[in-house]
Design a protein around this motif. Structure first.
Motif, short mmCIF file in Angstrom:
data_model
loop_
_atom_site.label_atom_id
_atom_site.label_comp_id
_atom_site.label_asym_id
_atom_site.label_seq_id
_atom_site.Cartn_x
_atom_site.Cartn_y
_atom_site.Cartn_z
N GLU A 150 0.83 -1.21 0.00
CA GLU A 150 0.00 0.00 0.00
C GLU A 150 0.87 1.26 0.00
O GLU A 150 0.58 2.23 -0.72
N ALA A 151 1.95 1.23 0.79
CA ALA A 151 2.87 2.37 0.83
C ALA A 151 3.53 2.58 -0.53
O ALA A 151 3.72 3.72 -0.97
N ILE A 152 3.88 1.49 -1.21
CA ILE A 152 4.46 1.59 -2.55
C ILE A 152 3.45 2.20 -3.52
O ILE A 152 3.78 3.11 -4.30
N ASN A 153 2.22 1.74 -3.47
CA ASN A 153 1.18 2.23 -4.37
C ASN A 153 0.88 3.71 -4.14
O ASN A 153 0.53 4.43 -5.07
N LYS A 154 1.05 4.16 -2.90
CA LYS A 154 0.80 5.57 -2.58
C LYS A 154 2.02 6.45 -2.84
O LYS A 154 1.95 7.67 -2.68
N GLY A 155 3.14 5.84 -3.24
CA GLY A 155 4.35 6.63 -3.45
C GLY A 155 5.05 7.00 -2.16
O GLY A 155 5.83 7.95 -2.12
N GLU A 156 4.80 6.24 -1.10
CA GLU A 156 5.44 6.51 0.19
C GLU A 156 6.65 5.61 0.42
O GLU A 156 7.39 5.79 1.38
N GLU A 157 6.83 4.61 -0.43
CA GLU A 157 7.95 3.68 -0.35
C GLU A 157 8.43 3.37 -1.76
O GLU A 157 7.64 3.36 -2.71
N LYS A 158 9.71 3.14 -1.92
CA LYS A 158 10.27 2.88 -3.23
C LYS A 158 9.75 1.55 -3.79
O LYS A 158 9.64 0.56 -3.06
N PRO A 159 9.46 1.51 -5.10
CA PRO A 159 9.00 0.26 -5.71
C PRO A 159 10.07 -0.83 -5.73
O PRO A 159 9.76 -1.99 -5.96
N SER A 160 11.31 -0.46 -5.46
CA SER A 160 12.40 -1.44 -5.41
C SER A 160 12.52 -2.11 -4.04
O SER A 160 13.44 -2.90 -3.82
N PHE A 161 11.60 -1.82 -3.13
CA PHE A 161 11.70 -2.31 -1.76
C PHE A 161 11.88 -3.82 -1.69
O PHE A 161 12.71 -4.33 -0.93
N TRP A 162 11.14 -4.56 -2.49
CA TRP A 162 11.13 -6.02 -2.37
C TRP A 162 12.28 -6.69 -3.12
O TRP A 162 12.45 -7.92 -3.01
N ALA A 163 13.06 -5.96 -3.89
CA ALA A 163 14.06 -6.58 -4.76
C ALA A 163 15.05 -7.45 -3.99
O ALA A 163 15.36 -8.58 -4.42
#
Length: 328
Positions: free
Chosen positions: A237-250
């Motif tokens: 949810e944080a990624i979708n809102k732009g509050e966390e980087k989309p690369s978080f799970w890499a």
């Protein structure tokens, strides 16, 4: 909790942090445009373009690209320092001060990080740097004053300190205790930390500083348990809102892939060391699909694997290089 890949992670984290690369009259010395979106992929693209022309010596163009990038995401500390260097070489004194100040008040860079940043060394000979050092405590205080949910941030920092301390002690325990005994203490701290993180996020939402706490739960990543059933949707949810980087799970995905798919990685985020001709060589192991890795990296704001390896002076995976040679 998996004990493998820990060295790989810390190497990755160190290299990505070290290389990813305001006015003392007040922040108002430069009026930045309001950020028009929270788009990390666009930020990363512009930041890489800026770094390229920066290295070519086109400081005016580089600064323009950095400032454009800052419209899309909170500025990275090294990007702010590069911007300060650009402004300095353009003779823009107020801008130089402005970006130096923001590297502390907005990005929270510690003084040790600033001194280690090679491009800033040229600034240390003048009055700008002297004033910056003199004002550093005040700037650092402003960073904490501006911090949202300061109580949660400080508690997470204490958790990280406990995390690192028990791991330092773990290394010493090998001298007098079995490996199982040493890891028992680490697991206890990790368990307490992740439980406390749940409490914090229930009150304040996901906290971007808490990555390390979750990383030490990576051994059960994607399993059906209380930790991941809680944190996975929260972070997505944080990624979708732009509050966390989309690369978080890499890193999590690569760590899982290394253990389940014969040592191969999806993104190439984990770095290993080997000794070659008596010297340490940083390298990335085999990529699961070299034909798509660059596209997958681009989707989450990462540069091509070759560009990353070249910039970090890391050996690219052999199967990836073989693919590139065939492609040409």
């Amino acid at each position: 909790m998996q004990k493998l890949s820990a060295c790989s992670f810390y190497l990755s984290l160190f290299l990505m942090t070290f290389f990813s690369c305001t006015s003392y009259q007040g922040i108002s010395a430069e009026k930045e445009k309001p950020r028009i979106s929270r788009d990390y992929v666009k930020y990363a693209e512009l930041s890489r373009e800026a770094a390229t022309v920066f290295e070519e010596g086109n400081y005016e163009l580089a600064l323009g690209k950095y400032r454009a990038a800052f419209n899309y995401w909170s500025p990275d500390g090294n990007d702010l320092l590069n911007s300060a260097v650009c402004a300095s070489r353009m003779g823009e004194i107020n801008l130089t001060k402005n970006f130096l100040e923001k590297s502390v008040t907005e990005a929270g860079l510690k003084q040790s990080n600033l001194v280690a940043f090679s491009e800033v060394l040229e600034l240390q000979e003048g009055e700008i740097w002297e004033q910056f050092v003199a004002d550093y405590p005040k700037l650092r205080q402003q960073y904490f004053s501006n911090k949202q949910n300061l109580e949660a941030y400080l508690e997470i920092q204490r958790m990280i300190e406990r995390d690192m301390l028990v791991r330092r002690l773990h290394g010493k325990k090998y001298l007098s205790a079995s490996e199982d005994v040493a890891w028992k203490g680490i697991k206890e701290v990790d368990s307490v930390n992740v439980a406390k993180l749940m409490e914090i996020t229930q009150e304040y939402g996901w906290q971007t500083d808490a990555f390390l706490i979750l990383w030490h739960q990576r051994g059960t990543y994607e399993e059906d348990n209380d930790v991941w059933n809680y944190f996975t949707p929260l972070i997505n949810e944080a990624i979708n809102k732009g509050e966390e980087k989309p690369s978080f799970w890499a890193l999590f995905i690569d760590n899982k892939s290394v253990h389940e798919n014969e040592g191969t990685q999806v993104y190439g985020t984990l770095i290993d060391i080997k000794i070659e001709n008596g010297k340490q060589l940083f390298y990335i192991k085999k990529i699961a699909d070299p034909t798509t890795v660059d596209q997958e990296r681009a989707k989450i704001g990462m540069s091509s694997l070759q560009a990353y390896c070249d910039r970090m002076n890391i050996a690219c995976p052999e199967n990836y290089l073989d693919y590139l040679s065939r492609k040409q």
